[in-house]
Scaffold this motif. Structure first.
Motif, PDB file in Angstrom:
ATOM      1  N   GLU A  23       0.912  -1.115  -0.078  1.00 28.17           N
ATOM      2  CA  GLU A  23      -0.031  -0.131   0.095  1.00 28.17           C
ATOM      3  C   GLU A  23       0.763   1.243   0.036  1.00 28.17           C
ATOM      4  OE1 GLU A  23      -3.343   2.001   2.902  1.00 28.17           O
ATOM      5  OE2 GLU A  23      -3.276  -0.210   2.575  1.00 28.17           O
ATOM      6  N   TYR A  24       1.857   1.214   0.709  1.00 26.13           N
ATOM      7  CA  TYR A  24       2.851   2.471   0.853  1.00 26.13           C
ATOM      8  C   TYR A  24       3.519   2.562  -0.683  1.00 26.13           C
ATOM      9  CZ  TYR A  24       6.367   5.455   2.542  1.00 26.13           C
ATOM     10  OH  TYR A  24       7.202   6.970   2.550  1.00 26.13           O
ATOM     11  N   GLN A  66       1.805   9.618  -5.660  1.00 23.08           N
ATOM     12  CA  GLN A  66       2.208  11.032  -5.319  1.00 23.08           C
ATOM     13  C   GLN A  66       3.264  11.389  -6.654  1.00 23.08           C
ATOM     14  OE1 GLN A  66       4.065  10.667  -1.537  1.00 23.08           O
ATOM     15  NE2 GLN A  66       2.289  10.029  -0.795  1.00 23.08           N
ATOM     16  N   LEU A  67       4.011  10.431  -6.668  1.00 25.08           N
ATOM     17  CA  LEU A  67       4.972  10.538  -8.106  1.00 25.08           C
ATOM     18  C   LEU A  67       4.328  10.864  -9.396  1.00 25.08           C
ATOM     19  CD1 LEU A  67       7.998  10.427  -9.016  1.00 25.08           C
ATOM     20  CD2 LEU A  67       7.786   7.992  -9.305  1.00 25.08           C
ATOM     21  N   LYS A  68       3.323  10.091  -9.653  1.00 24.82           N
ATOM     22  CA  LYS A  68       2.587  10.249 -10.981  1.00 24.82           C
ATOM     23  C   LYS A  68       1.907  11.646 -10.945  1.00 24.82           C
ATOM     24  CE  LYS A  68      -0.226   7.695 -14.087  1.00 24.82           C
ATOM     25  NZ  LYS A  68      -1.105   6.268 -14.119  1.00 24.82           N
ATOM     26  N   TRP A  70       6.723   2.736 -11.169  1.00 30.54           N
ATOM     27  CA  TRP A  70       6.710   1.676 -10.141  1.00 30.54           C
ATOM     28  C   TRP A  70       8.284   1.430  -9.719  1.00 30.54           C
ATOM     29  CZ3 TRP A  70       2.709   0.849  -7.526  1.00 30.54           C
ATOM     30  CH2 TRP A  70       1.300   0.796  -7.990  1.00 30.54           C
ATOM     31  N   ILE A  71       9.032   1.258 -10.652  1.00 28.84           N
ATOM     32  CA  ILE A  71      10.501   0.960 -10.250  1.00 28.84           C
ATOM     33  C   ILE A  71      10.989   2.270  -9.303  1.00 28.84           C
ATOM     34  CG2 ILE A  71      12.931   0.867 -10.990  1.00 28.84           C
ATOM     35  CD1 ILE A  71      11.513  -0.565 -13.389  1.00 28.84           C
ATOM     36  N   ALA A  72      10.422   3.407  -9.745  1.00 28.58           N
ATOM     37  CA  ALA A  72      10.877   4.430  -8.897  1.00 28.58           C
ATOM     38  C   ALA A  72      10.182   4.782  -7.562  1.00 28.58           C
ATOM     39  CB  ALA A  72      10.569   6.001  -9.802  1.00 28.58           C
ATOM     40  N   LYS A 115      13.688  12.719 -11.627  1.00 29.02           N
ATOM     41  CA  LYS A 115      14.678  13.429 -10.596  1.00 29.02           C
ATOM     42  C   LYS A 115      14.140  15.022 -10.702  1.00 29.02           C
ATOM     43  CE  LYS A 115      18.849  12.677 -10.298  1.00 29.02           C
ATOM     44  NZ  LYS A 115      20.300  12.565 -10.557  1.00 29.02           N
ATOM     45  N   GLU A 116      13.562  15.410 -11.499  1.00 33.72           N
ATOM     46  CA  GLU A 116      13.003  17.030 -11.488  1.00 33.72           C
ATOM     47  C   GLU A 116      11.873  17.108 -10.458  1.00 33.72           C
ATOM     48  OE1 GLU A 116      12.582  18.688 -15.179  1.00 33.72           O
ATOM     49  OE2 GLU A 116      13.843  17.353 -16.006  1.00 33.72           O
ATOM     50  N   VAL A 117      11.413  15.984 -10.126  1.00 30.88           N
ATOM     51  CA  VAL A 117      10.158  16.295  -9.186  1.00 30.88           C
ATOM     52  C   VAL A 117      10.443  15.489  -7.713  1.00 30.88           C
ATOM     53  CG1 VAL A 117       8.570  16.554 -10.877  1.00 30.88           C
ATOM     54  CG2 VAL A 117       8.793  14.456  -9.932  1.00 30.88           C
TER      55      VAL A 117
END
Length: 106
Positions: free
Chosen positions: A29-30, A37-39, A70-72, A93-95
């Protein structure tokens, strides 16, 4: 190939030794929260600002692969370094603060 090898036992032992050092990180879940959040952060940074265009935009339209996200997310969750020359990770890495290395030499 190992079954038919002249050095079957040696090759199987080497494979077992190699596999013992591999860790598998499961998505939980985490991880899914980090992915979301990344998306969202990538959309905020790279998607068109105009709402009508933004609604139709997919993450792949922005040049990001779903699997790379998903990897990130897994790397962020477990504080891992991604070894890749894939430009997606440089853009991520920009975000987000993400550790990325490329082992390719020019």
């Amino acid at each position: 190939m190992m079954e038919r090898s002249q050095q079957k036992e040696t090759n199987i032992a080497r494979l077992i030794e190699f596999l013992e050092d591999i860790s598998i990180y499961r998505i939980d879940e985490y991880t899914a929260d980090l992915y979301g959040q990344l998306k969202a952060d990538l959309f905020n940074q790279f998607a068109p600002k105009e709402k009508s265009k933004r609604r139709k935009t997919k993450i792949t339209d922005l040049g990001f692969g779903e699997n790379d996200l998903w990897i990130a997310a897994i790397a962020l969750q477990h504080n891992l370094t991604i070894v890749s020359a894939d430009s997606d990770f440089q853009r991520i890495k920009e975000v987000k603060t993400l550790s990325v290395e490329s082992w390719l030499t020019s």
